[in-house]
Design a protein around this motif. Structure first.
Motif, PDB file in Angstrom:
ATOM      1  N   SER A   1       0.805  -1.223   0.000  1.00 15.05           N
ATOM      2  CA  SER A   1       0.000   0.000   0.000  1.00 15.05           C
ATOM      3  C   SER A   1       0.837   1.270   0.000  1.00 15.05           C
ATOM      4  O   SER A   1       0.301   2.365  -0.164  1.00 15.05           O
ATOM      5  CB  SER A   1      -0.963   0.003   1.194  1.00 15.05           C
TER       6      SER A   1
ATOM      7  N   ARG B   1     -10.181  -4.904  -5.711  1.00 10.95           N
ATOM      8  CA  ARG B   1     -10.147  -3.566  -5.123  1.00 10.95           C
ATOM      9  C   ARG B   1     -10.225  -3.692  -3.607  1.00 10.95           C
ATOM     10  O   ARG B   1     -10.912  -4.583  -3.082  1.00 10.95           O
ATOM     11  CB  ARG B   1     -11.302  -2.703  -5.642  1.00 10.95           C
TER      12      ARG B   1
ATOM     13  N   PHE C   1     -10.617  -1.347   0.144  1.00 13.89           N
ATOM     14  CA  PHE C   1     -10.995  -0.084   0.768  1.00 13.89           C
ATOM     15  C   PHE C   1     -10.774  -0.195   2.274  1.00 13.89           C
ATOM     16  O   PHE C   1     -11.019  -1.243   2.866  1.00 13.89           O
ATOM     17  CB  PHE C   1     -12.475   0.232   0.528  1.00 13.89           C
TER      18      PHE C   1
ATOM     19  N   ASP D   1     -11.939   1.989   5.736  1.00  9.51           N
ATOM     20  CA  ASP D   1     -12.780   3.066   6.273  1.00  9.51           C
ATOM     21  C   ASP D   1     -13.407   3.901   5.165  1.00  9.51           C
ATOM     22  O   ASP D   1     -13.480   5.137   5.240  1.00  9.51           O
ATOM     23  CB  ASP D   1     -11.975   3.948   7.228  1.00  9.51           C
ATOM     24  N   GLY D   2     -13.860   3.219   4.119  1.00 11.46           N
ATOM     25  CA  GLY D   2     -14.597   3.859   3.035  1.00 11.46           C
ATOM     26  C   GLY D   2     -13.758   4.445   1.922  1.00 11.46           C
ATOM     27  O   GLY D   2     -14.308   4.900   0.909  1.00 11.46           O
ATOM     28  N   THR D   3     -12.440   4.458   2.059  1.00 16.96           N
ATOM     29  CA  THR D   3     -11.556   5.048   1.048  1.00 16.96           C
ATOM     30  C   THR D   3     -10.781   3.954   0.334  1.00 16.96           C
ATOM     31  O   THR D   3     -10.175   3.093   0.981  1.00 16.96           O
ATOM     32  CB  THR D   3     -10.564   6.029   1.695  1.00 16.96           C
ATOM     33  N   GLU D   4     -10.795   3.984  -0.995  1.00 19.19           N
ATOM     34  CA  GLU D   4     -10.090   2.957  -1.750  1.00 19.19           C
ATOM     35  C   GLU D   4      -8.580   3.133  -1.614  1.00 19.19           C
ATOM     36  O   GLU D   4      -8.051   4.247  -1.667  1.00 19.19           O
ATOM     37  CB  GLU D   4     -10.480   2.987  -3.226  1.00 19.19           C
ATOM     38  N   VAL D   5      -7.888   1.998  -1.456  1.00 19.07           N
ATOM     39  CA  VAL D   5      -6.430   1.978  -1.445  1.00 19.07           C
ATOM     40  C   VAL D   5      -5.990   1.700  -2.878  1.00 19.07           C
ATOM     41  O   VAL D   5      -5.932   0.556  -3.320  1.00 19.07           O
ATOM     42  CB  VAL D   5      -5.889   0.901  -0.485  1.00 19.07           C
ATOM     43  N   GLU D   6      -5.708   2.762  -3.605  1.00 20.23           N
ATOM     44  CA  GLU D   6      -5.445   2.647  -5.039  1.00 20.23           C
ATOM     45  C   GLU D   6      -4.241   1.760  -5.334  1.00 20.23           C
ATOM     46  O   GLU D   6      -4.204   1.079  -6.362  1.00 20.23           O
ATOM     47  CB  GLU D   6      -5.227   4.047  -5.646  1.00 20.23           C
TER      48      GLU D   6
ATOM     49  N   CYS E   1     -19.640   1.046   4.783  1.00 16.21           N
ATOM     50  CA  CYS E   1     -19.238   0.964   6.191  1.00 16.21           C
ATOM     51  C   CYS E   1     -20.301   1.410   7.154  1.00 16.21           C
ATOM     52  O   CYS E   1     -20.050   1.453   8.372  1.00 16.21           O
ATOM     53  CB  CYS E   1     -17.969   1.781   6.400  1.00 16.21           C
TER      54      CYS E   1
END
Length: 315
Positions: free
Chosen positions: A228, A261, A263, A265-270, A313
């Motif tokens: 990450s 894909r 995520f 806490d609601g945010t994608e780890v690109e 979430c």
């Protein structure tokens, strides 16, 4: 949190637990140099059954033995699971449970549970099979929940201690996860999708876990890895998970589309988004702990949702 009850149907697979070394991990793909090393399964045993047979595996626990009945084609399997401070019984908890391909919709169309019942949902089977008779040593219902008063506690002290459930080849998932240690430098797995029968050495496994003090994505067969922090094999950067903190972990496994894909806490780890791992025909989703080169740790899981759509979430 609680979920509405739904009827469910489950096809439980009778597995043949093979005990073979995974071999050495050699990092490949865009993850960079410095792979995670060898992975080896512990000693096991093989078992088989015939149609119409009944198989019972008992686990004696402190103060109680919990039995959960699961009916499969031509067989009935009973698996003992330890509970902590809970009333034991049959049939799992009272939350939504549906088999893969069931009639539910959205984020709970495959399976949902907040683990507030007196025993583990019967859909969740312990893997590897050769350790199933000792399942109560590794998996318990604990009185520490994310949304309620209970969660699944996994004592990650062996090579592999995972709970598996059948899934289609493409699915969304969400689970709240907590650990008693900060994210580790060694390589370990939290959740995975597999094309195999549940044994950690059979089939392809696309695994989400920890390595180099950060969240990572790893493929079993060739040890391809995504870190990450973008691929630097050091503890600098990346998604860190602190000790004793609940995190919302989401994942989208698209086997036919070769896409994964992740995520937090609601945010994608690109950096953990892949589009060329596959195509795969996933059979099982697994959660728990697989320890390759990291230390032992306790993990907690709560509010699991598996479905055809993203659950998010929220409650």
């Amino acid at each position: 949190m609680s979920f509405l009850a739904r009827s469910f149907s489950l096809l439980t697979m009778v597995t043949l637990a093979s005990v073979a070394a995974c071999g050495d991990d050699s990092s490949s793909g865009s993850g960079g140099a410095g792979g995670s090393g060898g992975e080896t399964a512990g000693p096991g045993s093989t078992s088989s059954g015939t149609g119409g047979a009944a198989t019972t595996t008992g686990v004696t626990t402190t103060g109680a033995t919990t039995t959960t009945g699961v009916t499969t084609a031509g067989a009935t399997t009973t698996t003992g699971v330890t509970t902590t401070g809970a009333t034991t019984g049959t049939g799992g908890d009272t939350t939504t449970s549906t088999a893969a391909g069931g009639t539910g919709s959205g984020g709970c169309s495959i399976f949902c549970s907040d683990f507030e019942g007196g025993s583990l949902p019967s859909e969740l089977q312990f893997f590897p099979e050769y350790l199933r008779a000792r399942a109560g040593e590794f998996v318990t219902l604990d009185s520490s929940g994310h949304s309620g008063s209970r969660s699944v506690k996994v004592t990650g002290s062996d090579f592999s201690q995972m709970l598996g459930i059948p899934v289609p080849s493409a699915f969304w998932g969400r689970v709240y996860v907590k650990s008693d240690t900060a994210i580790q430098m060694g390589h370990n797995t939290y959740v995975a999708a597999t094309t195999g029968n549940g044994d950690p050495n059979e089939g392809e496994h696309i695994r989400i876990g920890e390595h180099q003090c950060q969240l990572e994505l790893n493929r079993k067969t060739d040890d391809a890895e995504k870190l990450s922090n973008g691929g630097t094999y050091s503890c600098d950067g990346g998604v860190k998970l602190a000790a004793n903190t609940w995190y919302c972990l989401e994942f989208n496994y698209n086997g036919p589309g070769s896409e994964v894909r992740v995520f937090v806490d609601g945010t994608e780890v690109e950096q953990l988004h892949v589009t060329n791992w596959g195509p795969y025909d996933y059979k099982l989703f697994k959660l728990g702990f697989e320890k390759y080169h990291g230390g032992a740790k306790n993990m907690w899981y709560d509010d699991l949702a598996l479905g055809s759509e993203r659950a998010g979430c929220g409650p």
